[in-house]
Design an enzyme around this catalytic site. Structure first.
Site: not given
Length: 765
Positions: A402, A420-421
């Site tokens: 990530d 990541e989001e």
């Protein structure tokens, strides 16, 4: 599952003959050659014993590429943290499909469930370091029942070392009653507000404003705040069809309320904060996670909305959903798709309660390799690099990276929609880590094992779109954790791209990857480790160099004994050039230490416009290590050694030969100054980004929350050698303290040379 596809290319066809071989260069139509006969293109794969043969037939067409609206949207969204999406380059012609990759075949990449065993240690509570808090009873696990909470009798802790739970008896809230201000039990306020909300769903006048009113009733201080407007939730509800509105009122909203109010029964253990410099783990059931996320949806967690410098949770990410539910002007449509993804998650856990466990581990390391001295050679057969696929799909069974923010999850509960989001929003089990994980330090990562992907999606950034429910078929381990392991590791943010080639930041990135890639199970032999699924880590808004990050991660997997599956996210050039450089390193039997030393001198010795790969290849083609890598060390004032490159020595000689006003002692003084500050390059401009610097002490700390440009200006009073890009800042960020002798001789510093005159001198040399 529908994979992340690139924007479709529109092909206009004409009566011109082109060869399919030239499809690899399809982005340059002028290079497409005419072919009238059948020909065969052979592409070697990474295992030398096999080849892929592609039949190319005569065709009559002229290809012209037109970018779609979706592609244009992605091109405009260049402020993302990491380059991730939308450009998977494929060629499909006459039924032939080309996957552009080099290195290992996918079947030869070590993956859990195929060629290597489960990677994480057993779930065992521990009250001694490394701590492990287990919030469920692990002795009666089965796939048919929700794990029961542990302990049987509820516990509570209201202090700075534990999560302050919404249902704690000590959670009180000031309420104005008449002329008096009274402290009421906040959980009672929450319970009454949500039960009243459910009674309103039967009324025709029900709207999203009723949800806002309920939440604000126990968060009154934020009634007028923009981040508590809940406009995104209102827009989503208005966008529902009549059938969807009825489903939301009758099933979904009551279900989320039930999850929220089930907190005191579902979670009986205290949850410790996973603080910096403390290796510890927390194991929760997926049902407990859904309860915590339902509380986050209704914004019930106390003291988590204040982020001032004196706030208790100033060094923790936010967890309440108020910003997610409020309007995002930057990407309005994508924000609604993000909300649909969360709503889709709640609908699934309400309809079918998940039974798995998830373990969150803060991995901390204090001992690191001496990178410049490692004589471990790069190994053949340890790399697969491909322009196809995405980490969470094609990286199945691998250690999945990530590309994190130091505050895990980044902007998942705000405007963020990058790698990541997106990973957090489609796997909401990850979001709960924000509840208890302090910001990551340079020697730490967060490892999450057991998360489930609940949603399918397409697009990236502004083009993100929710595509519906995902059926995750990943197998469980013996503790009902899915064999999906995600490692959240944050890259450095560079306000000046040259900083990443300085020793401090090279070591920082190598050490960070070393913590993330090493085995997280001490009992697992090195030949049983899964591969690392990674890519362009920190190469978007953080301005990381993709070629540099590829080489750094390759060095780390060599040291820890893993193989690497590198996803370039559509970048064919990176596949070609990266694998060519890797092959050249193998031919020259380059070690990790040699590669590190080459990279360290990139800014000093690279030619104008020369990429990192081109520089490494040129150095290796010299068939020997450069003299500056093996030059005699010069002892500095502190007794440590500093190496002068040939270029620096030539400059000092130039100073002595061309400046009649300077004596040899002055040149020696400059050389001594270089040695004192352990400087490796005298020519670079002073653009090292430092933080909180002054004339006596300079620290260089990675902190994306603050502006580093102002801090750099504080170093303008330092000598030119110390201001060099490759200044000898130590691993802990502190430069040597200037001596009084230097202060006394400051006026005698050699003057800056005429650049043109110096350039002519070097050309003659």
């Amino acid at each position: 599952m529908k994979s992340l596809e690139p924007p479709a290319k529109k092909l206009k066809m004409n009566t011109k003959e082109v060869s399919d071989v030239e499809m690899e260069e399809i982005k340059e139509p002028d290079k497409v050659r005419r072919e009238s006969e059948k020909e065969t293109a052979v592409k070697e794969n990474t295992n030398d014993d096999a080849v892929i043969t592609v039949e190319v037939v005569k065709q009559e067409l002229h290809i012209e590429i037109e970018p779609t609206e979706e592609e244009n949207g992605v091109m405009e969204n260049q402020d993302t943290e990491d380059i991730f999406a939308d450009y998977a380059v494929t060629s499909q012609q006459s039924g032939e499909y080309r996957e552009y990759s080099r290195g290992l075949n996918m079947e030869n990449v070590p993956r859990v469930g195929r060629s290597v065993p489960a990677q994480m240690p057993r779930v065992e509570p521990s009250k001694k370091p490394p701590y492990h808090t287990v919030c469920v009873n692990v002795h009666n696990l089965n796939v048919k029942n929700v794990p029961s909470p542990f302990p049987a009798k509820p516990r509570d802790a209201w202090d700075a070392r534990h999560v302050r739970m919404p249902w704690s008896p000590q959670n009180e809230y000031p309420v104005q009653i008449g002329k008096e201000t009274r402290l009421l039990k906040r959980w009672d306020m929450i319970t009454n507000a949500l039960k009243t909300l459910i009674t309103k769903t039967d009324k025709p006048s029900f709207s999203a404003d009723d949800i806002k009113e309920a939440i604000i009733s126990y968060n009154t201080r934020f009634a007028e705040s923009y981040n508590w407007s809940f406009d995104a939730l209102k827009a989503l509800y208005e966008d529902f069809s009549e059938e969807e509105k009825e489903c939301f009122k009758s099933t979904l909203l009551p279900g989320i309320v039930r999850l929220c109010l089930d907190g005191p029964r579902a979670i009986t253990s205290v949850i410790p904060l996973i603080r910096a410099d403390q290796r510890s783990s927390i194991t929760l059931s997926q049902y407990q996670i859904s309860v915590l996320l339902a509380n986050a949806f209704f914004c019930t967690f106390p003291r988590r909305n204040n982020h001032g410098k004196d706030a208790e949770y100033r060094n923790y990410p936010d967890i309440n959903f108020n910003r997610l539910l409020s309007l995002c002007q930057r990407r309005y449509e994508a924000q609604l798709e993000k909300l649909k993804t969360i709503v889709g998650y709640f609908r699934q856990v309400i309809e079918e309660t998940p039974v798995g466990l998830v373990t969150f581990t803060r991995q901390v390391e204090t001992e690191f390799p001496d990178w410049k001295s490692l004589e471990i050679p790069l190994e053949d057969g340890q790399l697969r690099i491909t322009s196809q696929g995405i980490i969470e799909v094609e990286g199945d069974g691998m250690l999945q990276v990530d590309f994190a923010n130091r505050f895990v999850g980044g902007g998942v509960l705000a405007q963020g929609l990058v790698q990541e989001e997106i990973r957090f929003i489609i796997c909401p089990d990850l979001i709960v880590s924000r509840l208890f994980t302090e910001a990551l330090s340079d020697n730490e990562v967060l490892v999450i094992h057991g998360c489930q992907q609940f949603s399918r999606y397409s697009g990236y950034g502004d083009a993100y779109k929710y595509e519906g429910k995902n059926h995750d078929t990943t197998e469980f381990d013996i503790h009902l954790r899915r064999n999906t392991t995600v490692v959240a590791m944050d890259a450095s943010r560079f306000t000046n791209h040259k900083m990443q080639f300085t020793e401090r930041y090279l070591i920082r990135e190598l050490n960070k990857a070393f913590v993330g890639f090493q085995s997280h199970n001490p009992s697992l032999p090195s030949n049983k480790l899964s591969a690392v699924a990674t890519g362009n880590w920190g190469c978007g808004a953080f301005r990381g160099n993709m070629e540099l990050k590829f080489l750094l991660q390759l060095m780390v997997v060599t040291v820890v004994g893993r193989k690497m599956c590198y996803f370039t996210f559509g970048d064919d050039n990176l596949v070609r050039n990266g694998y060519r450089t890797y092959q050249m390193c193998l031919e020259h039997k380059v070690t990790v230490g040699q590669l590190y030393r080459h990279i360290l001198l990139y800014e000093s010795l690279s030619m104008k416009g020369e990429t990192v790969f081109e520089y490494i290849e040129r150095r290796l083609n010299n068939n020997k290590e450069s003299e500056d890598l093996n030059s005699e060390p010069v002892q500095n004032a502190s007794g440590s050694s500093a190496k002068h490159s040939k270029r620096q020595q030539t400059e000092l000689k130039y100073n002595a030969e061309t400046d009649d006003e300077e004596s040899t002692s002055q040149v020696d003084e400059e050389a001594a100054l270089l040695a004192q500050y352990n400087v490796s390059n005298l020519f670079d401009e002073p653009d090292q980004d430092v933080k909180n610097g002054d004339s006596d002490k300079v620290t260089c700390e990675n902190n994306p929350q603050k502006d580093d440009h102002q801090a750099w200006e504080n170093t303008s009073k330092l000598p030119r050698a110390l201001n060099s890009e490759s200044s000898g800042i130590s691993a802990d960020g502190a430069a040597p303290r200037p001596t009084n002798q230097w202060k006394q001789n400051k006026k005698n510093q050699p003057k800056v040379r005429d650049q043109k005159k110096m350039t002519d001198y070097f050309k003659k040399k």
